[in-house]
Design a protein around this motif. Structure first.
Motif, PDB file in Angstrom:
ATOM      1  N   PHE A  16       0.827  -1.201   0.000  1.00  0.00           N
ATOM      2  CA  PHE A  16       0.000   0.000   0.000  1.00  0.00           C
ATOM      3  C   PHE A  16       0.866   1.258   0.000  1.00  0.00           C
ATOM      4  O   PHE A  16       0.591   2.219  -0.729  1.00  0.00           O
ATOM      5  CB  PHE A  16      -0.934   0.002   1.214  1.00  0.00           C
ATOM      6  N   ARG A  17       1.909   1.256   0.801  1.00  0.00           N
ATOM      7  CA  ARG A  17       2.798   2.414   0.835  1.00  0.00           C
ATOM      8  C   ARG A  17       3.403   2.668  -0.542  1.00  0.00           C
ATOM      9  O   ARG A  17       3.470   3.811  -1.010  1.00  0.00           O
ATOM     10  CB  ARG A  17       3.907   2.187   1.865  1.00  0.00           C
ATOM     11  N   GLU A  18       3.825   1.599  -1.197  1.00  0.00           N
ATOM     12  CA  GLU A  18       4.471   1.730  -2.504  1.00  0.00           C
ATOM     13  C   GLU A  18       3.505   2.283  -3.548  1.00  0.00           C
ATOM     14  O   GLU A  18       3.841   3.219  -4.292  1.00  0.00           O
ATOM     15  CB  GLU A  18       4.996   0.360  -2.941  1.00  0.00           C
ATOM     16  N   LYS A  19       2.301   1.732  -3.610  1.00  0.00           N
ATOM     17  CA  LYS A  19       1.321   2.177  -4.612  1.00  0.00           C
ATOM     18  C   LYS A  19       0.845   3.600  -4.322  1.00  0.00           C
ATOM     19  O   LYS A  19       0.622   4.389  -5.248  1.00  0.00           O
ATOM     20  CB  LYS A  19       0.127   1.229  -4.642  1.00  0.00           C
ATOM     21  N   THR A  20       0.698   3.924  -3.057  1.00  0.00           N
ATOM     22  CA  THR A  20       0.240   5.269  -2.701  1.00  0.00           C
ATOM     23  C   THR A  20       1.291   6.305  -3.087  1.00  0.00           C
ATOM     24  O   THR A  20       0.966   7.370  -3.646  1.00  0.00           O
ATOM     25  CB  THR A  20      -0.071   5.350  -1.195  1.00  0.00           C
ATOM     26  N   ALA A  21       2.532   5.998  -2.822  1.00  0.00           N
ATOM     27  CA  ALA A  21       3.609   6.920  -3.213  1.00  0.00           C
ATOM     28  C   ALA A  21       3.642   7.084  -4.729  1.00  0.00           C
ATOM     29  O   ALA A  21       3.829   8.202  -5.242  1.00  0.00           O
ATOM     30  CB  ALA A  21       4.943   6.394  -2.700  1.00  0.00           C
ATOM     31  N   ALA A  22       3.433   5.981  -5.460  1.00  0.00           N
ATOM     32  CA  ALA A  22       3.439   6.040  -6.926  1.00  0.00           C
ATOM     33  C   ALA A  22       2.282   6.891  -7.443  1.00  0.00           C
ATOM     34  O   ALA A  22       2.435   7.671  -8.392  1.00  0.00           O
ATOM     35  CB  ALA A  22       3.369   4.633  -7.504  1.00  0.00           C
ATOM     36  N   PHE A  23       1.105   6.760  -6.811  1.00  0.00           N
ATOM     37  CA  PHE A  23      -0.050   7.544  -7.246  1.00  0.00           C
ATOM     38  C   PHE A  23       0.200   9.038  -7.059  1.00  0.00           C
ATOM     39  O   PHE A  23      -0.021   9.849  -7.967  1.00  0.00           O
ATOM     40  CB  PHE A  23      -1.301   7.127  -6.476  1.00  0.00           C
ATOM     41  N   TYR A  24       0.673   9.431  -5.880  1.00  0.00           N
ATOM     42  CA  TYR A  24       0.885  10.856  -5.625  1.00  0.00           C
ATOM     43  C   TYR A  24       2.087  11.414  -6.382  1.00  0.00           C
ATOM     44  O   TYR A  24       2.203  12.632  -6.547  1.00  0.00           O
ATOM     45  CB  TYR A  24       0.994  11.115  -4.121  1.00  0.00           C
ATOM     46  N   ALA A  25       2.928  10.525  -6.867  1.00  0.00           N
ATOM     47  CA  ALA A  25       4.037  10.965  -7.712  1.00  0.00           C
ATOM     48  C   ALA A  25       3.635  11.049  -9.174  1.00  0.00           C
ATOM     49  O   ALA A  25       4.449  11.401 -10.033  1.00  0.00           O
ATOM     50  CB  ALA A  25       5.226  10.011  -7.558  1.00  0.00           C
ATOM     51  N   GLY A  26       2.372  10.708  -9.460  1.00  0.00           N
ATOM     52  CA  GLY A  26       1.882  10.770 -10.830  1.00  0.00           C
ATOM     53  C   GLY A  26       2.260   9.581 -11.680  1.00  0.00           C
ATOM     54  O   GLY A  26       2.121   9.608 -12.910  1.00  0.00           O
ATOM     55  N   GLU A  27       2.699   8.491 -11.039  1.00  0.00           N
ATOM     56  CA  GLU A  27       3.139   7.302 -11.769  1.00  0.00           C
ATOM     57  C   GLU A  27       2.051   6.242 -11.887  1.00  0.00           C
ATOM     58  O   GLU A  27       2.255   5.221 -12.541  1.00  0.00           O
ATOM     59  CB  GLU A  27       4.356   6.694 -11.061  1.00  0.00           C
ATOM     60  N   LEU A  28       0.898   6.479 -11.255  1.00  0.00           N
ATOM     61  CA  LEU A  28      -0.200   5.513 -11.263  1.00  0.00           C
ATOM     62  C   LEU A  28      -1.493   6.267 -11.517  1.00  0.00           C
ATOM     63  O   LEU A  28      -1.738   7.319 -10.909  1.00  0.00           O
ATOM     64  CB  LEU A  28      -0.267   4.786  -9.911  1.00  0.00           C
ATOM     65  N   SER A  29      -2.325   5.765 -12.422  1.00  0.00           N
ATOM     66  CA  SER A  29      -3.554   6.458 -12.772  1.00  0.00           C
ATOM     67  C   SER A  29      -4.565   6.409 -11.628  1.00  0.00           C
ATOM     68  O   SER A  29      -4.489   5.553 -10.736  1.00  0.00           O
ATOM     69  CB  SER A  29      -4.184   5.840 -14.011  1.00  0.00           C
ATOM     70  N   LYS A  30      -5.534   7.328 -11.681  1.00  0.00           N
ATOM     71  CA  LYS A  30      -6.587   7.380 -10.670  1.00  0.00           C
ATOM     72  C   LYS A  30      -7.351   6.065 -10.606  1.00  0.00           C
ATOM     73  O   LYS A  30      -7.592   5.520  -9.518  1.00  0.00           O
ATOM     74  CB  LYS A  30      -7.550   8.521 -11.000  1.00  0.00           C
TER      75      LYS A  30
END
Length: 518
Positions: A16-30
């Protein structure tokens, strides 16, 4: 099913930490993040700049220890917004993405699990909020609801789950938890057993539940939960997300009787498997004594335990003032045996209070609570926060409450209203006495914010009814409509319930000019 203790869930947090960081870094779509984060009970809010976290509270029970954790979290992380939900959970809002996993992990240490709070998983088990203390209940269903909640956590990793699996328990025909129209509902009987309803739900294609069994022994409820899962695995449309809810099986199987037959066949399979699913929860006892002080008032309920009281606290829109919430937590830490209970209408009850304790709780919550039934209206969190929301239901409620207060209407001139920002019916607009659902209305060829008006829904067991759709009103016109309606009722010298019963066309006639506004 896989059974985990509270600490075992921590092994899921690094992902969860990894995916959340990726989302807020713009590396993962909404959409990709939403499909992942729902498992953890967290979503990015509209705009993708902040997160929410849903704290599961089985049966709406918030012990004073859990409330202390929430208060400590609010202070530590300077949380600005919380919401009491219609599924009896507490949501924390406007969280920075960097702290969500920390709060999640700390919640586990406090016995609060967020896993499965969203996505395609069993949701928070709901229950009559005053189970165990209400005078007219058939019996205390809460121990069984808690046991069901623990069993359902084992389905978090199960395959082919419905898009949501909502399980409810009701202790009386008041049916506050909507047990008769959830995916699976256990409705108490006077003889201490349950009637079981299945394949119900609100939203698109709403359905009341099918009565699949009567007089079921409480210790057998887990057999029915497993049968529910097996029925959906066999007959549910889990390939079409729009129809991946249990209520669609009533139609796909050719009606309620055919659904009942299919469910009972799966139930027989569960029994024949030889798996022992009987449960024997510890039944709760309240031995606290009163202090001899008598208290009364509109926000005070006498419990069936002599000398003890419950206090009603309904922050408008289910959004408590967090200073008040923290102050309440501080006070409860000094009181024995007290607990906060959340209701499906966003009310909180503080139970097991002596007379003196009741006075203290009343004073703490006095300036942050609804003063009338109308002010205690229900609203989902709304489109300003929810990604899938269409309209800002909270803003509408606040505008309506403001207009009604300024009009100085009699307190019973308007009913409790139920507002949903979209067709999902999180505000239960379809079974409220009056409901609104987010929509659009064309004005001069342009789509404007509006809500569809529903009337005369009912959630009482044996009288369940979906509200009639009357038409669409511009959002800006709804406060005026309600004030006009309230004045009409007041002029008749009656309560809204009395006036509406005598004038079945009255609301339609009052609403007609507003529905016709272009």
């Amino acid at each position: 099913m896989e059974i985990r203790n509270d600490q075992d869930w921590k092994q899921d947090l690094p992902a969860f930490r990894e995916k959340t960081a990726a989302f807020y870094a713009g590396e993962l779509s909404k959409d990709a993040y939403k499909g992942f984060s729902g498992l953890y009970g967290s979503y990015a809010q509209k705009g993708g700049k902040a997160s929410m976290l849903r704290l599961r509270m089985t049966g709406g029970c918030v012990s004073k220890e859990k409330l202390k954790f929430i208060a400590d979290t609010i202070r530590k992380y300077e949380v600005k917004k919380a919401h009491f939900t219609t599924c009896q959970t507490i949501q924390l809002h406007d969280l920075d993405g960097s702290i969500v996993a920390d709060i999640m992990e700390q919640a586990m240490d406090a016995g609060i699990i967020t896993m499965g709070g969203g996505g395609d998983f069993p949701r928070n088990v709901t229950c009559s909020p005053l189970s165990g203390v209400e005078k007219d209940e058939y019996f205390d269903v809460l121990p069984w609801a808690k046991a069901a909640g623990e069993y359902l956590m084992g389905f978090i990793r199960a395959e082919k789950m419905p898009r949501k699996l909502k399980v409810a328990f009701s202790s009386s025909p008041s049916n506050l938890s909507h047990a008769t129209y959830r995916d699976l509902g256990f409705a108490a009987r006077p003889d201490g057993s349950f009637d079981v309803y299945s394949a119900g739900g609100l939203g698109n294609n709403p359905r009341f539940g099918v009565l699949v069994a009567e007089a079921v022994k409480p210790e057998d409820i887990c057999y029915y939960i497993k049968a529910m899962w097996l029925t959906f695995r066999a007959y549910g449309n889990y390939e079409n997300r729009g129809k991946a809810r249990s209520r669609y099986m009533q139609e796909s199987l050719g009606g309620a009787e055919n659904y009942k037959k299919a469910f009972l066949e799966k139930l027989e399979e569960v029994y024949d498997s030889g798996e022992d699913l009987k449960i024997h929860p510890v039944l709760q006892t309240i031995e606290k004594a009163g202090d001899g002080i008598t208290v009364s008032g509109e926000r005070v309920l006498e419990q069936k335990q002599p000398g003890l009281y419950s206090v009603i606290w309904h922050p408008v829109g289910g959004q408590p003032n967090l200073t008040v919430l923290c102050k309440l937590s501080d006070a409860l830490q000094e009181m024995d045996g007290v607990e906060m209970r959340l209701a499906p209408d966003e009310t909180a009850y503080i139970i097991n209070l002596t007379g003196e304790e009741t006075k203290k709780v009343l004073a703490i919550t006095e300036n942050n609570t609804a003063k009338t039934e109308f002010e205690a209206s229900v609203s989902c969190i709304g489109a300003s926060v929810c990604q899938v929301g269409v309209r800002d239901s909270q803003a509408l409620l606040q505008a309506c409450v403001k207009a009604v207060r300024e009009a100085d209407l009699p307190k019973d001139a308007l009913p409790k209203i139920h507002i949903s920002g979209c067709p999902s019916s999180c505000g239960t607009h379809q079974t409220g006495a009056m409901g609104f659902r987010g929509a659009a209305k064309k004005v001069d060829g342009k789509a404007e914010s509006a809500f569809l008006l529903f009337l005369n829904g009912c959630d009482v067991q044996g009288k369940e009814k979906m509200g009639e759709e009357l038409g669409t009103i511009l959002e800006s016109q709804i406060p005026d409509f309600l004030v006009t309606l309230g004045k009409t009722v007041a002029e008749a010298g009656e309560s809204f319930a009395e006036w509406n019963a005598k004038n079945p066309q009255g609301v339609k006639e009052t609403a007609a000019p507003f529905i016709g506004v272009e």
